[in-house]
Design an enzyme around this catalytic site. Structure first.
Site: not given
Lengths: 95, 376
Positions: B153, B78, B177
């Site tokens: 997210s 990420k 998330s």
């Protein structure tokens, strides 16, 4: 407790935000909801509830006061828009 | 089975058996990324040259009889994790030109274990979103239906793993998330206990809630990654100094005798009926396997604020399909420890409930409940 448009306008000015009338209406509503929720929280009965700071009862850890960082100045400066002699150059903002 | 479809566990076994090399697998995944990511937008940076060099190094290490537990296994980070010498944008224009001068502990540990970074995953800007529509680099698409959101997210991580662009991705979770995008992409999402994984080099959102975890396609892979990522780090002052269990060795253990808490209020109004039914199904399966469930009462749940209240909750639910097809696929969370997941997963599969019932969606469903109350 609800906020009014004047209060939101003041907050927007402090935050240097330019809002349209529609955005003001929306912000007044949303921020009021948050304030209402805080009111709800402050009315909660916490009598006899032991505060919990950390589920594992962890405390702030201390470490020996020794230098652990290595010199990475060149790498840091590579991210800057403008540098000279190890200094960061920024636009003049104070007359 | 194509190389890009293999799980991390299958890759480790295949490398060991000499069936294929990391260079071959890495090249296959980079080809797949090049061929499909323009539709998904799951990656903001592809580190192809670096990946091929790391794969060659991993193959050489194996040939020399060495290499870590994830030697040669490609994965995606990420873009919230700092990667030395590689842009770390956090999904924001503000960091569009930021080249990190150091590696996050998670990145460092996975690299030391032999993992090969393919690139950096798209995400909601500064992780502040639950739909992946707020990224400076544009929205991520759900590979199961390009018209839908993969959640957020960690939407880029979830979409990458679901689309077989990588067997695994790192992710972070403050208030859903990891768990919510995993639920919306048919993947396994794991948010470890706070303090289990170092936050050093992980760009903060809400420091007392942020935690690094994984998105994979199997619980086994979650165990393999967590085994490497977990553990004390003196560079994170909130890291917990506790021994790390051998998650991989404990895969397949029985759930007999396990006590599982079921929070009554999470089944109140606002919970999608299909999601609730799938959770109930899963509870039944666990009970049939010898676990016991205990109803837990959290009377003050109304006073809990979800940490990532999306600004547009109805749009999120609509696009993510919680009320549509994705909702009917129904991901549910069980309070089973990570080291028991494999056995639970296998047995759920046998029972026809579906492997991904273990994707952690419980909080997502509960959070949905809270959103609705909050927005009323």
């Amino acid at each position: 407790m609800s906020l009014d448009k004047d209060q939101v306008q003041h907050i927007a000015t402090l935050a240097r935000l330019n809002l349209t009338d529609d955005e003001y209406a929306e912000s007044v509503e949303k921020l009021s909801k948050i304030v209402d929720f805080v009111d709800q929280l402050s009315q909660a009965d916490t009598e006899g509830v032991t505060p919990m700071a950390h589920p594992l009862d962890a405390v702030q850890r201390l470490r020996p006061d020794v230098v652990t960082e290595t010199d990475e100045r060149d790498r840091y400066q590579a991210n800057a828009a403008s540098v000279t002699d190890g200094l960061y150059l920024v636009p003049k903002v104070i007359e | 089975m194509a190389l890009y479809e293999k799980t991390a566990g299958e890759l480790v076994a295949g490398f060991e058996a000499g069936d294929f090399t990391s260079v071959e697998v890495t090249a296959a995944l980079l080809d797949r990324i090049a061929a499909s990511d323009d539709r998904l937008n799951a990656l903001v940076t592809v580190t192809a040259d670096q990946a091929m060099a790391a794969a060659e190094k991993a193959d050489a290490a194996r040939a020399a009889g060495g290499g870590g537990p994830l030697n040669g296994v490609p994965l995606i980070h990420k873009d919230i994790f700092c990667t030395r010498g590689v842009r770390t944008s956090c999904g924001s224009k503000m960091l569009d030109n930021f080249i990190s001068p150091y590696d996050a502990t998670v990145v460092e540990r996975l690299a030391n274990a032999g993992a090969v970074m393919l690139g950096k995953a798209n995400m909601d800007e500064f992780a502040m979103g639950s739909s992946n529509e707020t990224s400076y680099y544009g929205p991520v698409r759900n590979p199961w239906d390009l018209e839908r959101s993969p959640g957020g997210s960690s939407g880029g991580s979830a979409a990458s793993v679901a689309a077989r662009l990588a067997p695994a991705a790192t992710a972070t979770d403050t208030g859903g998330s990891i768990r919510q995008p995993a639920a919306l992409t048919n993947t396994v999402g794991l948010k470890p206990t706070y303090g289990r994984v170092s936050r050093y080099g992980m760009i903060a959102f809400a420091s007392s809630l942020d935690q690094a975890g994984t998105i994979t396609r199997t619980a086994e892979d979650a165990a393999r990654l967590l085994a490497v990522m977990a553990g004390f780090d003196e560079r994170d002052s909130t890291s917990i100094d506790e021994p790390v269990p051998d998650y991989v060795a404990e895969l397949g253990a029985s759930v007999k005798g396990l006590k599982i808490g079921v929070v009554r209020q999470h089944f109140d109004e606002g919970l999608d009926a299909d999601c609730g039914a799938r959770v109930r199904d899963a509870i039944d399966v666990l009970e049939s396997l010898g676990a016991t469930t205990v109803e837990v009462d959290l009377p003050n749940l109304d006073l809990v604020v979800h940490a990532e209240l999306p600004s547009n909750h109805e749009t999120l639910l609509h696009r993510s399909g919680r009320t549509g097809r994705a909702g009917k696929r129904g991901r549910s969370v069980l309070f089973a420890p990570a080291n028991r997941r494999r056995s639970v997963e296998r047995l759920l599969s046998d029972a026809g409930v579906g492997r991904q019932i273990l994707s952690v969606n419980y909080l997502a469903a509960a959070a949905g409940n809270q959103f609705q109350k909050f927005n009323k």
